[in-house]
Design a protein around this motif. Structure first.
Motif, PDB file in Angstrom:
ATOM      1  N   SER A 134     -79.401  47.121  67.585  1.00 41.84           N
ATOM      2  CA  SER A 134     -78.225  46.856  68.425  1.00 41.84           C
ATOM      3  C   SER A 134     -78.031  45.360  68.628  1.00 41.84           C
ATOM      4  O   SER A 134     -76.908  44.856  68.569  1.00 41.84           O
ATOM      5  N   LEU A 135     -79.120  44.650  68.885  1.00 37.88           N
ATOM      6  CA  LEU A 135     -79.028  43.193  69.027  1.00 37.88           C
ATOM      7  C   LEU A 135     -78.553  42.543  67.737  1.00 37.88           C
ATOM      8  O   LEU A 135     -77.716  41.628  67.766  1.00 37.88           O
ATOM      9  N   ALA A 136     -79.074  43.000  66.608  1.00 41.56           N
ATOM     10  CA  ALA A 136     -78.662  42.434  65.318  1.00 41.56           C
ATOM     11  C   ALA A 136     -77.173  42.651  65.066  1.00 41.56           C
ATOM     12  O   ALA A 136     -76.469  41.730  64.620  1.00 41.56           O
ATOM     13  N   LEU A 137     -76.677  43.848  65.371  1.00 43.54           N
ATOM     14  CA  LEU A 137     -75.245  44.114  65.200  1.00 43.54           C
ATOM     15  C   LEU A 137     -74.400  43.248  66.131  1.00 43.54           C
ATOM     16  O   LEU A 137     -73.341  42.747  65.744  1.00 43.54           O
ATOM     17  N   THR A 138     -74.872  43.046  67.353  1.00 40.12           N
ATOM     18  CA  THR A 138     -74.132  42.210  68.306  1.00 40.12           C
ATOM     19  C   THR A 138     -74.084  40.765  67.841  1.00 40.12           C
ATOM     20  O   THR A 138     -73.017  40.133  67.833  1.00 40.12           O
ATOM     21  N   PHE A 139     -75.244  40.225  67.441  1.00 38.28           N
ATOM     22  CA  PHE A 139     -75.277  38.829  66.993  1.00 38.28           C
ATOM     23  C   PHE A 139     -74.513  38.638  65.683  1.00 38.28           C
ATOM     24  O   PHE A 139     -73.889  37.593  65.471  1.00 38.28           O
ATOM     25  N   LEU A 140     -74.530  39.647  64.827  1.00 37.44           N
ATOM     26  CA  LEU A 140     -73.750  39.571  63.589  1.00 37.44           C
ATOM     27  C   LEU A 140     -72.251  39.545  63.889  1.00 37.44           C
ATOM     28  O   LEU A 140     -71.499  38.782  63.269  1.00 37.44           O
ATOM     29  N   ALA A 141     -71.818  40.329  64.855  1.00 33.50           N
ATOM     30  CA  ALA A 141     -70.401  40.326  65.236  1.00 33.50           C
ATOM     31  C   ALA A 141     -69.999  38.974  65.821  1.00 33.50           C
ATOM     32  O   ALA A 141     -68.916  38.452  65.525  1.00 33.50           O
ATOM     33  N   VAL A 142     -70.865  38.400  66.639  1.00 31.40           N
ATOM     34  CA  VAL A 142     -70.578  37.076  67.206  1.00 31.40           C
ATOM     35  C   VAL A 142     -70.515  36.033  66.099  1.00 31.40           C
ATOM     36  O   VAL A 142     -69.617  35.185  66.076  1.00 31.40           O
ATOM     37  N   TYR A 143     -71.440  36.100  65.153  1.00 28.16           N
ATOM     38  CA  TYR A 143     -71.444  35.154  64.043  1.00 28.16           C
ATOM     39  C   TYR A 143     -70.173  35.276  63.215  1.00 28.16           C
ATOM     40  O   TYR A 143     -69.546  34.258  62.869  1.00 28.16           O
ATOM     41  N   VAL A 144     -69.785  36.490  62.901  1.00 25.44           N
ATOM     42  CA  VAL A 144     -68.567  36.700  62.097  1.00 25.44           C
ATOM     43  C   VAL A 144     -67.343  36.183  62.845  1.00 25.44           C
ATOM     44  O   VAL A 144     -66.459  35.560  62.250  1.00 25.44           O
ATOM     45  N   ALA A 145     -67.305  36.392  64.152  1.00 28.90           N
ATOM     46  CA  ALA A 145     -66.133  35.984  64.923  1.00 28.90           C
ATOM     47  C   ALA A 145     -66.047  34.472  65.113  1.00 28.90           C
ATOM     48  O   ALA A 145     -64.960  33.902  65.075  1.00 28.90           O
ATOM     49  N   LEU A 146     -67.185  33.819  65.316  1.00 24.27           N
ATOM     50  CA  LEU A 146     -67.153  32.408  65.681  1.00 24.27           C
ATOM     51  C   LEU A 146     -67.426  31.434  64.543  1.00 24.27           C
ATOM     52  O   LEU A 146     -66.921  30.304  64.570  1.00 24.27           O
ATOM     53  N   TYR A 147     -68.208  31.832  63.564  1.00 23.83           N
ATOM     54  CA  TYR A 147     -68.684  30.853  62.596  1.00 23.83           C
ATOM     55  C   TYR A 147     -68.265  31.113  61.163  1.00 23.83           C
ATOM     56  O   TYR A 147     -68.781  30.478  60.252  1.00 23.83           O
ATOM     57  N   THR A 148     -67.352  32.030  60.928  1.00 20.42           N
ATOM     58  CA  THR A 148     -66.858  32.236  59.570  1.00 20.42           C
ATOM     59  C   THR A 148     -65.385  31.856  59.499  1.00 20.42           C
ATOM     60  O   THR A 148     -64.696  31.803  60.508  1.00 20.42           O
ATOM     61  N   SER A 149     -64.938  31.592  58.310  1.00 16.84           N
ATOM     62  CA  SER A 149     -63.527  31.240  58.123  1.00 16.84           C
ATOM     63  C   SER A 149     -62.792  32.365  57.391  1.00 16.84           C
ATOM     64  O   SER A 149     -61.898  32.111  56.590  1.00 16.84           O
ATOM     65  N   LEU A 150     -63.179  33.578  57.684  1.00 19.83           N
ATOM     66  CA  LEU A 150     -62.518  34.733  57.077  1.00 19.83           C
ATOM     67  C   LEU A 150     -61.139  34.931  57.707  1.00 19.83           C
ATOM     68  O   LEU A 150     -60.893  34.486  58.828  1.00 19.83           O
ATOM     69  N   PRO A 151     -60.249  35.634  57.018  1.00 17.69           N
ATOM     70  CA  PRO A 151     -58.950  35.955  57.626  1.00 17.69           C
ATOM     71  C   PRO A 151     -59.132  36.829  58.871  1.00 17.69           C
ATOM     72  O   PRO A 151     -60.114  37.567  58.996  1.00 17.69           O
ATOM     73  N   LEU A 152     -58.170  36.733  59.778  1.00 18.13           N
ATOM     74  CA  LEU A 152     -58.264  37.448  61.050  1.00 18.13           C
ATOM     75  C   LEU A 152     -58.400  38.960  60.846  1.00 18.13           C
ATOM     76  O   LEU A 152     -59.186  39.617  61.540  1.00 18.13           O
ATOM     77  N   SER A 153     -57.667  39.514  59.885  1.00 16.51           N
ATOM     78  CA  SER A 153     -57.751  40.957  59.654  1.00 16.51           C
ATOM     79  C   SER A 153     -59.147  41.363  59.180  1.00 16.51           C
ATOM     80  O   SER A 153     -59.657  42.424  59.578  1.00 16.51           O
ATOM     81  N   THR A 154     -59.794  40.547  58.382  1.00 16.62           N
ATOM     82  CA  THR A 154     -61.148  40.836  57.929  1.00 16.62           C
ATOM     83  C   THR A 154     -62.139  40.745  59.074  1.00 16.62           C
ATOM     84  O   THR A 154     -63.042  41.578  59.191  1.00 16.62           O
ATOM     85  N   ILE A 155     -61.982  39.745  59.931  1.00 16.21           N
ATOM     86  CA  ILE A 155     -62.858  39.591  61.087  1.00 16.21           C
ATOM     87  C   ILE A 155     -62.720  40.801  62.008  1.00 16.21           C
ATOM     88  O   ILE A 155     -63.728  41.381  62.442  1.00 16.21           O
ATOM     89  N   LEU A 156     -61.485  41.186  62.307  1.00 17.02           N
ATOM     90  CA  LEU A 156     -61.272  42.339  63.188  1.00 17.02           C
ATOM     91  C   LEU A 156     -61.810  43.628  62.583  1.00 17.02           C
ATOM     92  O   LEU A 156     -62.427  44.441  63.276  1.00 17.02           O
ATOM     93  N   THR A 157     -61.604  43.820  61.297  1.00 21.60           N
ATOM     94  CA  THR A 157     -62.101  45.019  60.630  1.00 21.60           C
ATOM     95  C   THR A 157     -63.622  45.071  60.664  1.00 21.60           C
ATOM     96  O   THR A 157     -64.212  46.121  60.951  1.00 21.60           O
ATOM     97  N   SER A 158     -64.268  43.936  60.412  1.00 23.62           N
ATOM     98  CA  SER A 158     -65.733  43.933  60.421  1.00 23.62           C
ATOM     99  C   SER A 158     -66.282  44.136  61.831  1.00 23.62           C
ATOM    100  O   SER A 158     -67.287  44.828  62.012  1.00 23.62           O
ATOM    101  N   ILE A 159     -65.637  43.565  62.843  1.00 27.55           N
ATOM    102  CA  ILE A 159     -66.095  43.750  64.217  1.00 27.55           C
ATOM    103  C   ILE A 159     -65.923  45.207  64.645  1.00 27.55           C
ATOM    104  O   ILE A 159     -66.804  45.786  65.288  1.00 27.55           O
ATOM    105  N   ILE A 160     -64.807  45.823  64.275  1.00 28.51           N
ATOM    106  CA  ILE A 160     -64.592  47.234  64.619  1.00 28.51           C
ATOM    107  C   ILE A 160     -65.612  48.120  63.907  1.00 28.51           C
ATOM    108  O   ILE A 160     -66.163  49.053  64.503  1.00 28.51           O
ATOM    109  N   ALA A 161     -65.905  47.813  62.643  1.00 28.31           N
ATOM    110  CA  ALA A 161     -66.907  48.595  61.903  1.00 28.31           C
ATOM    111  C   ALA A 161     -68.289  48.458  62.550  1.00 28.31           C
ATOM    112  O   ALA A 161     -69.014  49.451  62.706  1.00 28.31           O
ATOM    113  N   MET A 162     -68.642  47.241  62.965  1.00 31.72           N
ATOM    114  CA  MET A 162     -69.939  47.040  63.616  1.00 31.72           C
ATOM    115  C   MET A 162     -69.980  47.704  64.991  1.00 31.72           C
ATOM    116  O   MET A 162     -71.024  48.224  65.409  1.00 31.72           O
TER     117      MET A 162
END
Length: 103
Positions: free
Chosen positions: A27-55
């Motif tokens: 659970s901690l790994a999924l939470t920190f991965l979601a934070v990393y994807v949201a704050l430190y990647t330059s992916l498109p917004l739709s990809t970020i939202l899709t990955s956060i929803i999947a996690m």
């Protein structure tokens, strides 16, 4: 027969709860991965939202199985409780979004 079930339950709950520790770490790994994807990647917004929803869905399933003991219950009562919980969660989310957009 009842005595055998009691002994089986005591044996099943003895020892260190490794499955709970594993679930917590996952659970901690999924939470920190979601934070990393949201704050430190330059992916498109739709990809970020899709990955956060999947996690988030993966973490919800993980918590239902590991901490809420979804696979250990008996029949109809547990099924009704889970359906009611999903109903409350959906009403809360939809109601919150409705209030935010009607302001």
């Amino acid at each position: 027969m009842g005595q055998n079930n009691t002994q089986a339950n005591q044996h099943a709950h003895s020892g260190f709860p490794w499955s709970h520790v594993f679930g917590f770490i996952l659970s901690l790994a999924l939470t920190f991965l979601a934070v990393y994807v949201a704050l430190y990647t330059s992916l498109p917004l739709s990809t970020i939202l899709t990955s956060i929803i999947a996690m988030a869905l993966a973490q919800a399933a993980l918590q239902l199985i590991m901490f809420m003991h979804l696979k250990e219950g008996e029949g109809v009562t547990q099924t009704i409780a889970v359906i009611f919980s999903f109903f409350i969660a959906i009403v809360t989310v939809v109601g919150t979004v409705w209030i935010f957009f009607s302001m």
